[in-house]
Motif scaffolding. Structure first.
Motif, PDB file in Angstrom:
ATOM      1  N   SER A   1     -16.876  -2.030  -8.981  1.00  0.00           N
ATOM      2  CA  SER A   1     -17.732  -2.263  -7.811  1.00  0.00           C
ATOM      3  C   SER A   1     -17.723  -3.750  -7.470  1.00  0.00           C
ATOM      4  CB  SER A   1     -19.156  -1.789  -8.115  1.00  0.00           C
ATOM      5  OG  SER A   1     -20.020  -2.018  -7.017  1.00  0.00           O
ATOM      6  N   VAL A   2     -17.237  -4.073  -6.265  1.00  0.00           N
ATOM      7  CA  VAL A   2     -17.037  -5.481  -5.910  1.00  0.00           C
ATOM      8  C   VAL A   2     -17.437  -5.763  -4.458  1.00  0.00           C
ATOM      9  CG1 VAL A   2     -15.176  -5.834  -7.577  1.00  0.00           C
ATOM     10  CG2 VAL A   2     -14.632  -5.033  -5.265  1.00  0.00           C
ATOM     11  N   HIS A   3     -17.293  -7.040  -4.090  1.00  0.00           N
ATOM     12  CA  HIS A   3     -17.595  -7.536  -2.753  1.00  0.00           C
ATOM     13  C   HIS A   3     -16.353  -7.479  -1.862  1.00  0.00           C
ATOM     14  CE1 HIS A   3     -21.160  -9.376  -4.685  1.00  0.00           C
ATOM     15  NE2 HIS A   3     -20.318  -9.658  -5.661  1.00  0.00           N
ATOM     16  N   ARG A   4     -16.576  -7.501  -0.555  1.00  0.00           N
ATOM     17  CA  ARG A   4     -15.456  -7.483   0.396  1.00  0.00           C
ATOM     18  C   ARG A   4     -14.445  -8.595   0.132  1.00  0.00           C
ATOM     19  NH1 ARG A   4     -14.447 -10.499   4.464  1.00  0.00           N
ATOM     20  NH2 ARG A   4     -16.555 -11.354   4.483  1.00  0.00           N
ATOM     21  N   PRO A   5     -14.858  -9.874  -0.048  1.00  0.00           N
ATOM     22  CA  PRO A   5     -13.849 -10.918  -0.235  1.00  0.00           C
ATOM     23  C   PRO A   5     -13.036 -10.778  -1.526  1.00  0.00           C
ATOM     24  CG  PRO A   5     -15.962 -11.865   0.411  1.00  0.00           C
ATOM     25  CD  PRO A   5     -16.218 -10.436   0.030  1.00  0.00           C
ATOM     26  N   THR A   6     -13.554 -10.024  -2.480  1.00  0.00           N
ATOM     27  CA  THR A   6     -12.859  -9.866  -3.762  1.00  0.00           C
ATOM     28  C   THR A   6     -11.792  -8.783  -3.707  1.00  0.00           C
ATOM     29  OG1 THR A   6     -15.006 -10.391  -4.746  1.00  0.00           O
ATOM     30  CG2 THR A   6     -13.283  -9.700  -6.253  1.00  0.00           C
ATOM     31  N   ILE A   7     -11.915  -7.870  -2.746  1.00  0.00           N
ATOM     32  CA  ILE A   7     -11.011  -6.720  -2.681  1.00  0.00           C
ATOM     33  C   ILE A   7      -9.542  -7.127  -2.619  1.00  0.00           C
ATOM     34  CG2 ILE A   7     -10.324  -4.723  -1.277  1.00  0.00           C
ATOM     35  CD1 ILE A   7     -13.312  -4.369  -0.608  1.00  0.00           C
ATOM     36  N   PRO A   8      -9.119  -8.039  -1.714  1.00  0.00           N
ATOM     37  CA  PRO A   8      -7.683  -8.354  -1.651  1.00  0.00           C
ATOM     38  C   PRO A   8      -7.148  -8.956  -2.947  1.00  0.00           C
ATOM     39  CG  PRO A   8      -8.958  -9.870  -0.294  1.00  0.00           C
ATOM     40  CD  PRO A   8      -9.874  -8.757  -0.680  1.00  0.00           C
ATOM     41  N   LEU A   9      -7.996  -9.647  -3.710  1.00  0.00           N
ATOM     42  CA  LEU A   9      -7.548 -10.196  -4.995  1.00  0.00           C
ATOM     43  C   LEU A   9      -7.204  -9.073  -5.969  1.00  0.00           C
ATOM     44  CD1 LEU A   9     -10.216 -13.021  -5.529  1.00  0.00           C
ATOM     45  CD2 LEU A   9      -7.927 -13.235  -4.533  1.00  0.00           C
ATOM     46  N   LEU A  10      -8.024  -8.037  -5.980  1.00  0.00           N
ATOM     47  CA  LEU A  10      -7.815  -6.938  -6.920  1.00  0.00           C
ATOM     48  C   LEU A  10      -6.718  -5.984  -6.464  1.00  0.00           C
ATOM     49  CD1 LEU A  10     -11.480  -6.096  -7.979  1.00  0.00           C
ATOM     50  CD2 LEU A  10      -9.869  -7.691  -8.983  1.00  0.00           C
ATOM     51  N   LEU A  11      -6.346  -6.075  -5.200  1.00  0.00           N
ATOM     52  CA  LEU A  11      -5.237  -5.252  -4.723  1.00  0.00           C
ATOM     53  C   LEU A  11      -3.889  -5.765  -5.227  1.00  0.00           C
ATOM     54  CD1 LEU A  11      -6.173  -4.578  -0.971  1.00  0.00           C
ATOM     55  CD2 LEU A  11      -6.436  -3.035  -2.927  1.00  0.00           C
ATOM     56  N   GLU A  12      -3.809  -7.056  -5.502  1.00  0.00           N
ATOM     57  CA  GLU A  12      -2.524  -7.640  -5.885  1.00  0.00           C
ATOM     58  C   GLU A  12      -1.939  -7.036  -7.157  1.00  0.00           C
ATOM     59  OE1 GLU A  12      -0.583  -9.549  -4.010  1.00  0.00           O
ATOM     60  OE2 GLU A  12      -2.137  -9.173  -2.506  1.00  0.00           O
ATOM     61  N   PRO A  13      -2.714  -6.865  -8.238  1.00  0.00           N
ATOM     62  CA  PRO A  13      -2.131  -6.217  -9.426  1.00  0.00           C
ATOM     63  C   PRO A  13      -1.666  -4.789  -9.161  1.00  0.00           C
ATOM     64  CG  PRO A  13      -4.151  -7.366 -10.004  1.00  0.00           C
ATOM     65  CD  PRO A  13      -4.084  -7.350  -8.516  1.00  0.00           C
ATOM     66  N   LEU A  14      -2.358  -4.083  -8.257  1.00  0.00           N
ATOM     67  CA  LEU A  14      -1.932  -2.729  -7.900  1.00  0.00           C
ATOM     68  C   LEU A  14      -0.635  -2.758  -7.110  1.00  0.00           C
ATOM     69  CD1 LEU A  14      -5.347  -1.119  -6.857  1.00  0.00           C
ATOM     70  CD2 LEU A  14      -4.081  -0.742  -8.984  1.00  0.00           C
ATOM     71  N   LYS A  15      -0.527  -3.703  -6.178  1.00  0.00           N
ATOM     72  CA  LYS A  15       0.709  -3.823  -5.399  1.00  0.00           C
ATOM     73  C   LYS A  15       1.897  -4.143  -6.292  1.00  0.00           C
ATOM     74  CE  LYS A  15      -1.396  -5.300  -1.020  1.00  0.00           C
ATOM     75  NZ  LYS A  15      -1.515  -6.403  -0.034  1.00  0.00           N
ATOM     76  N   ALA A  16       1.629  -4.897  -7.359  1.00  0.00           N
ATOM     77  CA  ALA A  16       2.715  -5.308  -8.253  1.00  0.00           C
ATOM     78  C   ALA A  16       3.346  -4.129  -8.988  1.00  0.00           C
ATOM     79  CB  ALA A  16       2.194  -6.324  -9.262  1.00  0.00           C
ATOM     80  N   VAL A  17       2.605  -3.012  -9.122  1.00  0.00           N
ATOM     81  CA  VAL A  17       3.149  -1.836  -9.814  1.00  0.00           C
ATOM     82  C   VAL A  17       3.390  -0.680  -8.843  1.00  0.00           C
ATOM     83  CG1 VAL A  17       2.053  -2.497 -11.991  1.00  0.00           C
ATOM     84  CG2 VAL A  17       0.854  -0.950 -10.427  1.00  0.00           C
ATOM     85  N   ALA A  18       3.331  -0.961  -7.546  1.00  0.00           N
ATOM     86  CA  ALA A  18       3.496   0.091  -6.536  1.00  0.00           C
ATOM     87  C   ALA A  18       4.946   0.173  -6.068  1.00  0.00           C
ATOM     88  CB  ALA A  18       2.584  -0.169  -5.343  1.00  0.00           C
TER      89      ALA A  18
ATOM     90  N   LEU B   1       4.864   2.974  -1.186  1.00  0.00           N
ATOM     91  CA  LEU B   1       3.405   3.069  -1.202  1.00  0.00           C
ATOM     92  C   LEU B   1       2.720   1.804  -0.696  1.00  0.00           C
ATOM     93  CD1 LEU B   1       2.349   4.913  -4.499  1.00  0.00           C
ATOM     94  CD2 LEU B   1       1.970   5.647  -2.144  1.00  0.00           C
ATOM     95  N   LEU B   2       3.457   0.735  -0.477  1.00  0.00           N
ATOM     96  CA  LEU B   2       2.836  -0.529  -0.089  1.00  0.00           C
ATOM     97  C   LEU B   2       2.121  -0.425   1.252  1.00  0.00           C
ATOM     98  CD1 LEU B   2       5.525  -3.113  -1.258  1.00  0.00           C
ATOM     99  CD2 LEU B   2       3.286  -2.640  -2.281  1.00  0.00           C
ATOM    100  N   ARG B   3       2.653   0.373   2.157  1.00  0.00           N
ATOM    101  CA  ARG B   3       2.010   0.494   3.473  1.00  0.00           C
ATOM    102  C   ARG B   3       0.710   1.294   3.414  1.00  0.00           C
ATOM    103  NH1 ARG B   3       6.902   3.002   4.000  1.00  0.00           N
ATOM    104  NH2 ARG B   3       6.963   5.281   3.953  1.00  0.00           N
ATOM    105  N   ALA B   4       0.430   1.934   2.285  1.00  0.00           N
ATOM    106  CA  ALA B   4      -0.829   2.673   2.137  1.00  0.00           C
ATOM    107  C   ALA B   4      -1.996   1.737   1.831  1.00  0.00           C
ATOM    108  CB  ALA B   4      -0.694   3.714   1.025  1.00  0.00           C
TER     109      ALA B   4
ATOM    110  N   LEU C   1       2.269   2.905  -9.952  1.00  0.00           N
ATOM    111  CA  LEU C   1       1.353   3.590  -9.038  1.00  0.00           C
ATOM    112  C   LEU C   1       2.023   4.850  -8.499  1.00  0.00           C
ATOM    113  CD1 LEU C   1      -1.461   3.224  -7.722  1.00  0.00           C
ATOM    114  CD2 LEU C   1      -0.303   2.177  -5.775  1.00  0.00           C
ATOM    115  N   LEU C   2       1.388   5.986  -8.744  1.00  0.00           N
ATOM    116  CA  LEU C   2       1.931   7.267  -8.279  1.00  0.00           C
ATOM    117  C   LEU C   2       1.372   7.640  -6.913  1.00  0.00           C
ATOM    118  CD1 LEU C   2       3.586   9.853  -8.883  1.00  0.00           C
ATOM    119  CD2 LEU C   2       1.537  10.787  -9.980  1.00  0.00           C
ATOM    120  N   ALA C   3       0.104   7.329  -6.676  1.00  0.00           N
ATOM    121  CA  ALA C   3      -0.531   7.686  -5.403  1.00  0.00           C
ATOM    122  C   ALA C   3      -1.713   6.763  -5.171  1.00  0.00           C
ATOM    123  CB  ALA C   3      -0.980   9.138  -5.406  1.00  0.00           C
TER     124      ALA C   3
END
Length: 353
Positions: free
Chosen positions: A285-302, A306-309, A336-338
């Motif tokens: 559970s996080v704040h709006r400005p923190t979201i793009p930071l936490l997306l980066e590790p997910l993008k790294a394994v996507a 799936l990147l356009r999702a 990342l599978l989905a």
């Protein structure tokens, strides 16, 4: 004074439905291992028989008015089979035309059983509302069957395609997945209206209701642990779920707005650490400005497809919305599978859309 007459709602052209392909090992003592390649002969799938249609199919059914589709999936499975399940990665959505001219869309997920015993229930079972069993006129038999037997019994071609998809994932080592939920906190009191410290800014009445409405969504995904920014609005967003589930929310200083701005790598490490774990079912559970930071590790394994999702611009997610990352481990590194996006329907229910 003339009485106001509300117009009748326009009938929807889309019928929303949901269900799951629930599986288990034939050997009840066998442990689930992420990334393990599974022989289809070693598993069983859960089927239902519908006397009205004289067919065998997967447990599924229509979503109720304003019911989140995740909630509909687990509710229908339990109503038709009596089994409490958690949802894993999504399977291919089925669409077909009904005789009425409407289109029926049925969304499916891989389903696994959760412990619903009274003595020590899983958090998913603790947070699940009770359901009424489907009458025998709708479902008169349930059966665990081997994939080969299920293929013989299934009536619809689309159901057999779903079975093939599940079997393919088992053989590839992608059937057992982990779920990481990235959640934006519920609606908070505005900065202009709050005279206290930023870290103590609370949820609004709408936000408090959104937090309650998140409980069945997190339950459907089988979430059993929670991480949060230490600020009040983030903690309070997952508090209703945590209280019912009997789970402690782990406060992470690195996830607060100010800390994340000062040290982006520390915030990202929370997500990266979850990705490295064997099989988490966690919410962050996080704040709006923190979201793009936490997306980066997910993008790294996507995978590139799936990147356009991923959300591409601020606000990234609406309040109380969440991204669900389904991660498989068939290779040396997590992949990342989905990626799904879900949220409450609180505003719609309250007429605030």
């Amino acid at each position: 004074m003339p009485r106001l007459v509300r117009p009748s709602p326009i009938p929807s052209r889309l019928v929303r439905a949901a269900g799951a392909l629930v599986w288990r090992f034939t050997d009840r003592e066998r442990e689930v291992m992420p990334g393990e390649r599974i022989d289809p002969k070693d598993i069983e799938v859960l089927m239902v028989h519908r006397p009205r249609y004289r067919d065998w199919s997967w447990p599924k059914g229509k979503a109720e008015a304003n019911e989140p589709i995740l909630s509909a999936a687990v509710r229908e499975v339990e109503e038709e089979t009596g089994k409490v399940v958690a949802l894993g990665a999504p399977l291919t959505t089925q669409r077909y035309r009904l005789g009425s001219g409407q289109t029926k869309e049925v969304r499916y997920w891989v389903g696994t059983l959760v412990d619903a015993s009274e003595s020590n229930p899983d958090p998913a079972a603790r947070t699940r509302a009770p359901v009424k069993q489907a009458p025998s006129s709708e479902i008169d038999q349930t059966r665990w069957a081997s994939p080969s037997r299920a293929d013989d019994l299934l009536t619809r071609r689309g159901d057999r395609r779903l079975l093939s998809e599940l079997v393919g994932r088992a053989q590839e080592g992608k059937l057992v997945t982990s779920s990481i939920v990235l959640l934006r906190h519920a609606k908070a009191v505005s900065r202009q209206a709050w005279s206290g410290g930023e870290e103590s800014r609370p949820l609004t009445r709408l936000g408090a209701r959104q937090a309650i409405d998140l409980v069945p969504l997190l339950s459907a995904l089988g979430v059993d642990e929670a991480y949060s920014s230490p600020w009040t609005r983030c903690i309070d967003t997952v508090a209703p779920w945590a209280g019912i589930a009997g789970v402690e929310v782990r406060s992470c200083d690195a996830l607060s707005e100010w800390a994340a701005q000062d040290d982006t790598r520390a915030a990202q490490a929370v997500m990266a650490d979850l990705l490295e774990r064997a099989r988490p079912r966690a919410v962050i559970s996080v704040h709006r400005p923190t979201i793009p930071l936490l997306l980066e590790p997910l993008k790294a394994v996507a995978p590139s497809g799936l990147l356009r999702a991923f959300p591409a611009e601020s606000p990234w997610l609406s309040t109380a919305d969440m991204l669900v990352a389904h991660v498989e481990r068939s290779k040396a590194q997590p992949t990342l599978l989905a990626l799904e996006r879900h949220g409450t329907r609180t505003k719609t229910v309250l007429g605030l859309d």
